[in-house]
Scaffold this motif. Structure first.
Motif, short mmCIF file in Angstrom:
data_model
loop_
_atom_site.label_atom_id
_atom_site.label_comp_id
_atom_site.label_asym_id
_atom_site.label_seq_id
_atom_site.Cartn_x
_atom_site.Cartn_y
_atom_site.Cartn_z
N ALA A 223 5.82 -16.91 -16.00
CA ALA A 223 6.18 -18.22 -15.46
C ALA A 223 4.96 -19.13 -15.50
O ALA A 223 3.85 -18.72 -15.14
CB ALA A 223 6.69 -18.09 -14.03
N ARG B 53 6.79 -26.22 -9.40
CA ARG B 53 7.79 -26.12 -10.46
C ARG B 53 7.38 -24.98 -11.39
O ARG B 53 6.30 -25.01 -11.98
CB ARG B 53 7.89 -27.42 -11.26
CG ARG B 53 9.00 -27.42 -12.32
CD ARG B 53 9.03 -28.73 -13.08
NE ARG B 53 10.18 -28.85 -13.94
CZ ARG B 53 10.23 -28.33 -15.19
NH1 ARG B 53 9.19 -27.67 -15.69
NH2 ARG B 53 11.33 -28.47 -15.93
N GLU C 267 8.25 -22.95 -14.67
CA GLU C 267 9.01 -22.84 -15.91
C GLU C 267 8.95 -21.39 -16.38
O GLU C 267 7.87 -20.85 -16.66
CB GLU C 267 8.42 -23.75 -16.98
CG GLU C 267 9.18 -23.68 -18.29
CD GLU C 267 8.55 -24.53 -19.38
OE1 GLU C 267 9.01 -24.43 -20.55
OE2 GLU C 267 7.60 -25.28 -19.08
N GLY D 113 16.23 -21.74 -16.21
CA GLY D 113 14.92 -21.66 -16.85
C GLY D 113 13.79 -22.20 -15.99
O GLY D 113 12.62 -22.07 -16.34
N VAL D 114 14.14 -22.82 -14.86
CA VAL D 114 13.15 -23.43 -13.97
C VAL D 114 13.48 -23.07 -12.53
O VAL D 114 14.64 -23.14 -12.11
CB VAL D 114 13.11 -24.96 -14.14
CG1 VAL D 114 12.20 -25.60 -13.09
CG2 VAL D 114 12.65 -25.33 -15.54
N GLU E 283 12.16 -23.97 -8.46
CA GLU E 283 11.42 -24.99 -7.74
C GLU E 283 11.15 -24.54 -6.31
O GLU E 283 11.93 -23.78 -5.72
CB GLU E 283 12.19 -26.31 -7.74
CG GLU E 283 12.33 -26.89 -9.15
CD GLU E 283 13.02 -28.25 -9.15
OE1 GLU E 283 13.73 -28.56 -8.17
OE2 GLU E 283 12.84 -28.99 -10.12
#
Length: 226
Positions: A171, A188, A190, A204-205, A207
């Motif tokens: 990540a 955040r 990714e 895919g993300v 938070e």
């Protein structure tokens, strides 16, 4: 502290230093698991579960054993999901009804620098560039420790959805500071590997949020259903 980083649907219970019960009780099956551990580990194990059981009760769920499952992840009662964390002087648990969140992860660490050489093993080159930039504008923050904590929160939110290991390199985390506030902000992450499927959609993300208070850095990651 942790509760401020999470949605209103999440119940968070924390204990600091002297507030931590010295002899938090355990169910027999929990005590058996930790019987051979050193006293410090037994205290952490019991105290963080005391936080988790108080959170269960706030959600109307009877207190019950909380046993580690695969890779040590806690096995939550049916209908709940959550996360726990502990470090010197601090314990916390955060629980939510599974209908309200798909997953969540929390982590707390002492607000100090990582040991020499650790940052290189837990971060990506781009992350280290961004940490250097943040240090230039907010030098009082130990950004390396914050990044490490964020990676832990990502993993804790990831694992219940996938049942798979996620390496530190899996990540790429961007840290943002809230305007006018040097000691808190957003995260955040990714994912650099195929993300978890949530409601048939691959995420895919991830938070989350972060804060620094009372000598601690705390991070959270939440995964909504939609």
């Amino acid at each position: 502290m942790i509760g401020e980083l999470l949605p209103d649907s999440v119940v968070a219970v924390e204990a600091y230093g002297a507030d931590e019960p010295e002899n938090a009780w355990l169910y027999p099956e929990e005590a058996e698991l930790i019987a051979l551990a050193v006293p410090k580990r037994r205290r952490e194990f019991a105290q963080v579960r005391a936080c988790a059981r108080r959170a269960m009760e706030k959600l109307g769920v009877p207190a019950q054993p909380l046993l580690p499952g695969e890779r040590g992840a806690p096995q939550w009662p049916a209908g709940l999901t959550g996360s726990m964390t502990h470090c010197d002087g601090y314990r916390a648990a955060a629980l939510v009804r599974s209908a309200d969140l798909a997953s969540l992860g929390i982590d707390a660490e002492p607000h100090g620098p990582l040991p020499e050489g650790v940052l290189e093993s837990v971060s990506l080159p781009g992350e280290r560039v961004r940490l250097s930039e943040l240090a230039g504008t907010h030098p009082a923050v130990h950004w390396d420790r914050l990044l490490f904590s964020a990676k832990e929160s990502v993993y804790k939110a990831w694992f219940p959805l996938t049942g798979k290991w996620l390496d530190f390199s899996g990540a790429d985390i961007a840290i943002h500071v809230d305007p006018g506030k040097a000691l808190g902000g957003t995260l955040r992450a990714e994912l650099l590997v195929p993300g978890p499927l949530v409601g048939g959609v691959r995420r895919g993300v991830l938070e989350g949020r972060w804060t620094i208070r009372d000598g601690l850095v705390a991070t959270s990651m939440t995964v909504p259903h939609a």
